[in-house]
Design a protein around this motif. Structure first.
Motif, mmCIF file in Angstrom:
data_model
loop_
_atom_site.group_PDB
_atom_site.id
_atom_site.type_symbol
_atom_site.label_atom_id
_atom_site.label_comp_id
_atom_site.label_asym_id
_atom_site.label_seq_id
_atom_site.Cartn_x
_atom_site.Cartn_y
_atom_site.Cartn_z
ATOM 1 N N ALA A 217 -17.246 4.859 -4.334
ATOM 2 C CA ALA A 217 -16.073 5.583 -4.239
ATOM 3 C C ALA A 217 -15.040 5.160 -3.000
ATOM 4 C CB ALA A 217 -16.374 7.143 -4.173
ATOM 5 N N ARG A 218 -15.645 5.130 -1.947
ATOM 6 C CA ARG A 218 -15.096 5.112 -0.789
ATOM 7 C C ARG A 218 -14.602 3.403 -0.676
ATOM 8 N NH1 ARG A 218 -15.455 8.102 3.625
ATOM 9 N NH2 ARG A 218 -17.745 8.843 2.990
ATOM 10 N N TRP A 219 -15.158 2.548 -1.308
ATOM 11 C CA TRP A 219 -14.627 0.924 -1.305
ATOM 12 C C TRP A 219 -13.509 0.974 -2.413
ATOM 13 C CZ3 TRP A 219 -13.428 -2.591 -4.645
ATOM 14 C CH2 TRP A 219 -13.276 -3.819 -4.222
ATOM 15 N N CYS A 220 -13.654 1.894 -3.596
ATOM 16 C CA CYS A 220 -12.570 1.552 -4.654
ATOM 17 C C CYS A 220 -11.207 2.318 -3.940
ATOM 18 C CB CYS A 220 -12.812 2.359 -5.655
ATOM 19 S SG CYS A 220 -14.067 1.647 -6.697
ATOM 20 N N PHE A 221 -11.422 3.588 -3.075
ATOM 21 C CA PHE A 221 -10.427 4.220 -2.487
ATOM 22 C C PHE A 221 -9.608 3.323 -1.406
ATOM 23 C CE2 PHE A 221 -8.225 6.848 0.609
ATOM 24 C CZ PHE A 221 -7.875 8.076 -0.046
ATOM 25 N N ARG A 222 -10.413 2.360 -0.486
ATOM 26 C CA ARG A 222 -9.770 1.712 0.399
ATOM 27 C C ARG A 222 -9.210 0.278 0.083
ATOM 28 N NH1 ARG A 222 -14.459 2.419 4.984
ATOM 29 N NH2 ARG A 222 -14.170 4.640 5.577
ATOM 30 N N HIS A 223 -9.559 -0.079 -1.361
ATOM 31 C CA HIS A 223 -9.032 -1.290 -1.833
ATOM 32 C C HIS A 223 -8.403 -1.009 -3.228
ATOM 33 C CE1 HIS A 223 -12.147 -2.059 0.891
ATOM 34 N NE2 HIS A 223 -11.842 -3.231 1.409
ATOM 35 N N PRO A 224 -7.420 -0.181 -3.200
ATOM 36 C CA PRO A 224 -6.972 0.126 -4.528
ATOM 37 C C PRO A 224 -6.383 -1.084 -5.255
ATOM 38 C CG PRO A 224 -5.395 0.944 -2.717
ATOM 39 C CD PRO A 224 -6.809 0.478 -2.159
ATOM 40 N N LEU A 225 -5.716 -1.832 -4.504
ATOM 41 C CA LEU A 225 -4.947 -2.750 -5.053
ATOM 42 C C LEU A 225 -6.037 -4.002 -5.840
ATOM 43 C CD1 LEU A 225 -2.087 -3.655 -2.581
ATOM 44 C CD2 LEU A 225 -1.943 -2.276 -4.593
ATOM 45 N N VAL A 226 -7.030 -4.089 -5.581
ATOM 46 C CA VAL A 226 -7.808 -4.850 -5.824
ATOM 47 C C VAL A 226 -8.615 -4.461 -7.243
ATOM 48 C CG1 VAL A 226 -10.237 -6.021 -5.669
ATOM 49 C CG2 VAL A 226 -8.855 -5.964 -3.812
ATOM 50 N N VAL A 227 -8.705 -3.300 -7.193
ATOM 51 C CA VAL A 227 -9.129 -2.575 -8.615
ATOM 52 C C VAL A 227 -8.011 -2.497 -9.508
ATOM 53 C CG1 VAL A 227 -10.227 -0.260 -9.441
ATOM 54 C CG2 VAL A 227 -10.785 -0.893 -7.157
ATOM 55 N N LEU A 228 -6.645 -2.230 -9.281
ATOM 56 C CA LEU A 228 -5.759 -2.212 -10.061
ATOM 57 C C LEU A 228 -5.762 -3.423 -10.689
ATOM 58 C CD1 LEU A 228 -3.180 0.178 -8.195
ATOM 59 C CD2 LEU A 228 -4.787 0.724 -10.309
ATOM 60 N N ALA A 229 -5.758 -4.687 -10.013
ATOM 61 C CA ALA A 229 -5.714 -6.017 -10.323
ATOM 62 C C ALA A 229 -6.794 -6.382 -11.148
ATOM 63 C CB ALA A 229 -5.492 -6.763 -9.051
ATOM 64 N N LEU A 230 -8.179 -6.110 -10.960
ATOM 65 C CA LEU A 230 -9.079 -6.167 -12.120
ATOM 66 C C LEU A 230 -8.810 -5.534 -13.259
ATOM 67 C CD1 LEU A 230 -11.949 -5.878 -9.717
ATOM 68 C CD2 LEU A 230 -11.059 -7.854 -10.316
ATOM 69 N N TRP A 231 -8.399 -4.350 -13.253
ATOM 70 C CA TRP A 231 -8.029 -3.507 -14.565
ATOM 71 C C TRP A 231 -6.942 -4.452 -15.290
ATOM 72 C CZ3 TRP A 231 -10.641 -0.669 -17.674
ATOM 73 C CH2 TRP A 231 -12.086 -0.020 -16.964
ATOM 74 N N ALA A 232 -5.823 -4.416 -14.528
ATOM 75 C CA ALA A 232 -4.654 -5.313 -15.109
ATOM 76 C C ALA A 232 -5.138 -6.833 -15.695
ATOM 77 C CB ALA A 232 -3.550 -5.394 -14.016
ATOM 78 N N GLY A 233 -6.020 -7.309 -15.002
ATOM 79 C CA GLY A 233 -6.435 -8.638 -15.452
ATOM 80 C C GLY A 233 -7.268 -8.525 -16.889
ATOM 81 N N ALA A 234 -8.182 -7.529 -16.771
ATOM 82 C CA ALA A 234 -9.049 -7.310 -18.058
ATOM 83 C C ALA A 234 -8.125 -6.968 -19.151
ATOM 84 C CB ALA A 234 -10.129 -6.150 -17.985
ATOM 85 N N LEU A 235 -7.124 -6.186 -19.045
ATOM 86 C CA LEU A 235 -6.188 -5.957 -20.249
ATOM 87 C C LEU A 235 -5.396 -6.936 -20.567
ATOM 88 C CD1 LEU A 235 -4.850 -2.319 -19.241
ATOM 89 C CD2 LEU A 235 -6.096 -2.752 -21.334
#
Length: 874
Positions: A5-23
């Motif tokens: 959870a801490r990693w996702c909180f601190r790297h939001p752009l990476v997580v958002l980019a992964l979900w956008a790429g999957a979609l």
């Protein structure tokens, strides 16, 4: 979970980019490949499936679905030249279209042509058989067929079309149901949170999960059997659980922010508490869906696979995308007014209030009355289940459409069985030959018409049997059994009875036989998951019983709608018929998943309070007060999404959604909010009991040391005595000068003080968390610090208890990952601080609290196996 959870909180752009790429990636591939959904029902190893396979092999031109073209004259006869001049060119034009295998009409030469004209000569029909199933036909072909047929219509000639292919053209535009469902969820969430960002968070995670799930389902349809209704059901379940999971985590996060935690720590705390409950809730939903595999039907297998995929993606979005969005928004998850109030007045120390808290207190006072009333209402709703009759579906249950109009015309001219003919596929006709078999079938009770065509080159022949009763009639099922058990074997024929009606009869028989196994698998596996989650026998048993009650009530509503006709006009279905065979499996499976979600949310908060205080009554009261409104909001969201499926254009989907909406509302407001807490109040501490021999065998999945419940008062008193010996009385602080106030007894015999502060409600009733050490707004009567080893290493999951000197507990917490803790006292005074942890020597100390926070660090040493239990260390 905390580190993730801490990693996702601190790297939001990476997580958002992964979900956008999957979609985007799935959208590109899915858009190119398209979908290959299955529209036909079948039961593995059944007689109807064998008939279908033989028919497809011997008559490939009839290998697809069949639609019906019906016409009726206002005056005169369908044999009149004026009528033939309109209809024959239309039939010829349809037959010439690529993808149409055969057109059998009343004007086609053949022995059964005359049977396609009614006795009064005013109604006639033609069978249009496609070369492929309806789901694999180009929409342009179906529209060309419909347009060609309808061009023959004149003021004195009525033309209608029905069948699976034409029904596809009458469905509402794709996305209508989803848009309405999302809009309904948005309204509920906005009213609950009062914040635009807080409303958008659950919707964004649910939409991302459902979107990726639907695109992945399209790709799966090319490698396995996926029914055409699976995306609809996957959307229903995905929106429901996706919003539920996000709602639970967002509510916990908002509550922690209101208690003064920094956004990152609040997000981590929400994911380590509510996020863990979401993981178990998602597992229980997948277990409920996996139970459909017991039914051994391709249709239900595809639904279970695709819906489970959507649930897994919903869980993944909740534990990855949500903390990333928390990192982007920060404190803006709270509304502007709440942020301003938090900045000006500090954290809100009030105890839970509002309707949920008052209802929770009422249930605690009258558990027997509340529990009996809830059980009585559920039992009344389940009464119709006693008359359950499963059977096939037919166009007669559809709402008013061209398909229904064609069905009515066929029934008017040729009897109710004309819309669902049986196909007798004959491999070997026996001594009397095909003609003799036809005569035997014609002489059978319940047969209206019989017609046979020329055999195929392989020698296989097809006999079409029109029952005298409708496909939904019980007499039609009796006819199918009579043909299979008596007529065909007595004639010495090697033949099989198929057709849509026979397929549904086979599915209905298999469903009635396997339904108890389905319920046993779902309830049993769910019980095991909750046993591991809460390490209790009674909690999962309570969930299993209430889930069965909810399923019985849902099936009772199905019976009331389909068999008794209650509300049939509103839903657009024909009542007084059997319940479609798949609905008593699909609806309870979806319901099991959603209701177990609510059970996990409710009991997980109770479990936290139980582990903190060891007081069952308080655990149940606080758990219901703090999650009651969360569960209510989640149920309202699911109800709104389910009710939106009235717009699906698919009758069974609309009814399933409506019944599911009613059942979820019943479960949330009656069973989870009344029956479950009432039962847990009556059962008492036994709710959390687990036999020692079973405790040693049940795996620990929490990711930390083994959880132990708080000691009972006498156990804590023994721990204090062993650690310190007899407590030394300490005089209370001197009273300030001034007028004497009436004496009041506090929790430790001193002056009374305000109650221990607990988490306040936000708009949806979510609890917050105690602020971490150093957080702004730390209360005046608290002790906080760190639990470490002699080498300074933090120790997490240490049970810390603050008690009076006589052993009465006031507060209890577990240390966090960094070893930090915080305990609250009602007033200044002398208290006992006790710490216990598996593998470490227990420790207890006297502490004195003044008017400000007290920082108190504790060192624990590893237990060496000597000395009495509870001996002090370090």
């Amino acid at each position: 979970m905390a580190a993730w959870a801490r990693w996702c909180f601190r790297h939001p752009l990476v997580v958002l980019a992964l979900w956008a790429g999957a979609l985007c990636g799935l959208g590109a591939v899915g858009g190119t490949a398209g979908a290959d959904y299955m529209h036909a029902f079948s039961l593995r190893g059944s007689d109807s499936e064998r008939a279908r396979d033989l028919m497809a092999e011997a008559f490939p031109e009839r290998g697809g679905d069949t639609d019906t073209l019906v016409w009726k004259t206002g005056t005169g006869s369908v044999r009149d030249a004026a009528v033939r001049d309109r209809i024959e060119p239309a039939l010829a034009g349809i037959a010439a279209l690529k993808g149409v295998g055969e057109v059998a009409g009343p004007y086609t030469p053949g022995p059964d042509a005359a049977a396609r004209i009614s006795r009064d000569g005013r109604i006639a029909y033609a069978r249009i058989t496609f070369t492929r199933p309806a789901g694999r036909l180009p929409e342009s072909l179906v529209r060309d067929v419909a347009d060609t047929a309808l061009r023959a219509e004149t003021p004195g000639l009525r033309v209608e079309m029905g069948g699976p292919a034409i029904a596809r053209t009458q469905e509402p535009p794709a996305g209508t149901v989803e848009a309405v469902g999302v809009a309904a969820a948005a309204v509920v969430l906005f009213l609950a949170f009062g914040s635009l960002f807080a409303m958008l968070l659950p919707l964004l995670t649910a939409v991302c999960a459902v979107g990726t799930g639907l695109l992945a389902t399209m790709l799966l349809s090319h490698v396995t059997d996926v029914p055409a209704v699976a995306p609809l059901l996957g959307t229903l379940l995905g929106l429901g659980v996706g919003v539920d999971y996000a709602l639970f985590i967002v509510s916990r996060h908002r509550g922690s922010l209101l208690r003064g935690l920094a956004p990152e720590e609040s997000a981590v705390r929400a994911l380590t508490t509510a996020g863990r409950a979401v993981l178990f809730a998602g597992g229980t939903v997948c277990v409920a869906l996996a139970g459909m595999l017991v039914m051994n039907t391709r249709f239900l297998d595809g639904v279970a696979l695709t819906a489970s995929l959507t649930v897994v993606l919903s869980v993944l979005a909740a534990v990855t995308l949500l903390p990333a969005l928390f990192g982007v928004l920060g404190a803006r998850v709270l509304g502007r007014r709440r942020r301003h109030r938090l900045a000006v007045a500090g954290p809100d120390p009030r105890e839970p209030a509002g309707l949920a808290a008052r209802w929770s207190a009422y249930v605690e006072k009258r558990p027997r009355a509340v529990g009996l009333l809830a059980l009585a209402v559920a039992a009344v709703l389940a009464v119709p289940l006693l008359s359950l009759r499963l059977g096939p579906a037919d166009p007669g249950e559809h709402r008013a459409s061209s398909t229904r109009q064609a069905y009515d015309l066929l029934a008017e001219g040729f009897g109710p069985g004309a819309s669902g003919p049986l196909h007798v596929v004959v491999e070997r006709a026996g001594p009397a030959g095909t003609d003799g078999l036809v005569e035997r079938i014609r002489a059978t009770d319940g047969v209206a018409q019989v017609a046979s065509g020329p055999p195929a080159d392989s020698g296989t022949s097809l006999i079409q049997v029109v029952p005298a009763t409708s496909p939904r009639s019980a007499e039609t099922g009796v006819l199918v059994d009579r043909l299979r058990d008596d007529v065909l074997p007595d004639a010495g024929a090697d033949a099989h009875v198929g057709g849509v009606t026979a397929v549904f009869e086979d599915i209905a028989a298999a469903t009635a036989e396997r339904l108890p196994y389905f319920a046993g698998v779902v309830v049993g596996l769910g019980f095991l998951l909750l046993l591991v989650a809460f390490r209790s026998l009674v909690v999962p048993l309570t969930a299993a019983v209430t889930n069965l009650i909810a399923a019985a009530a849902a099936c009772g509503i199905l019976v009331a709608v389909f068999q008794w006709g209650w509300g049939a006009d509103v839903l657009g279905v024909a009542g007084e018929g059997p319940v479609p065979a798949v609905l008593p499996v699909v609806v309870p499976a979806l319901l099991f998943g959603l209701t177990t979600d609510h059970q996990v949310f409710l009991v997980s908060r109770m479990h936290e309070e139980w582990m903190r205080t060891g007081d069952n009554a308080r655990a149940v009261r606080v758990g219901l007060a703090e999650t009651g409104r969360v569960v209510t909001c989640a149920a309202l969201v699911v109800t709104g999404v389910s009710a939106a499926f009235l717009l699906s254009g698919e009758t069974r989907g609309a009814v399933a959604g409506t019944v599911l909406a009613a059942a979820v509302a019943l479960d949330a407001f009656l069973l989870r909010a009344a029956l479950v807490p009432a039962a847990m109040h009556l059962i008492g501490r036994a709710n959390w009991w687990l036999p020692p021999w079973l405790d040693r065998r049940v795996p620990h999945l929490a990711g930390g040391p083994k959880e132990t419940p708080p000691p009972a008062p006498e156990e804590l008193e023994a721990l204090v005595a062993a650690a310190l010996g007899p407590a030394t009385p300490v005089p209370p602080p001197a009273e300030p000068a001034g007028p004497a106030a009436p004496a009041a007894s506090g929790p430790c015999g001193g002056p009374a003080a305000r109650p221990v502060p607990y988490d306040p409600f936000d708009a949806c009733g979510a609890p917050g968390e105690a602020p971490a050490p150093g957080a702004r707004g730390l209360g005046p009567h608290v002790v906080h610090g760190f639990i470490v080893t002699p080498f300074g290493e933090p120790i997490h999951s240490v049970s810390l208890t603050l008690a009076c000197q006589d052993g009465r507990r006031l507060d209890r917490v577990s240390s966090l990952v960094d070893g930090s803790y915080i305990l609250a006292a009602p007033a200044p005074g002398v208290y006992v601080l006790a710490a216990t942890a598996p593998g470490y020597a227990s420790k207890a100390r006297h502490i004195m609290l003044g008017n400000g926070p007290l920082t108190y660090d504790l060192e624990l040493v590893e237990a060496v196996g000597t000395g009495p239990p509870g001996a002090p260390g370090g």
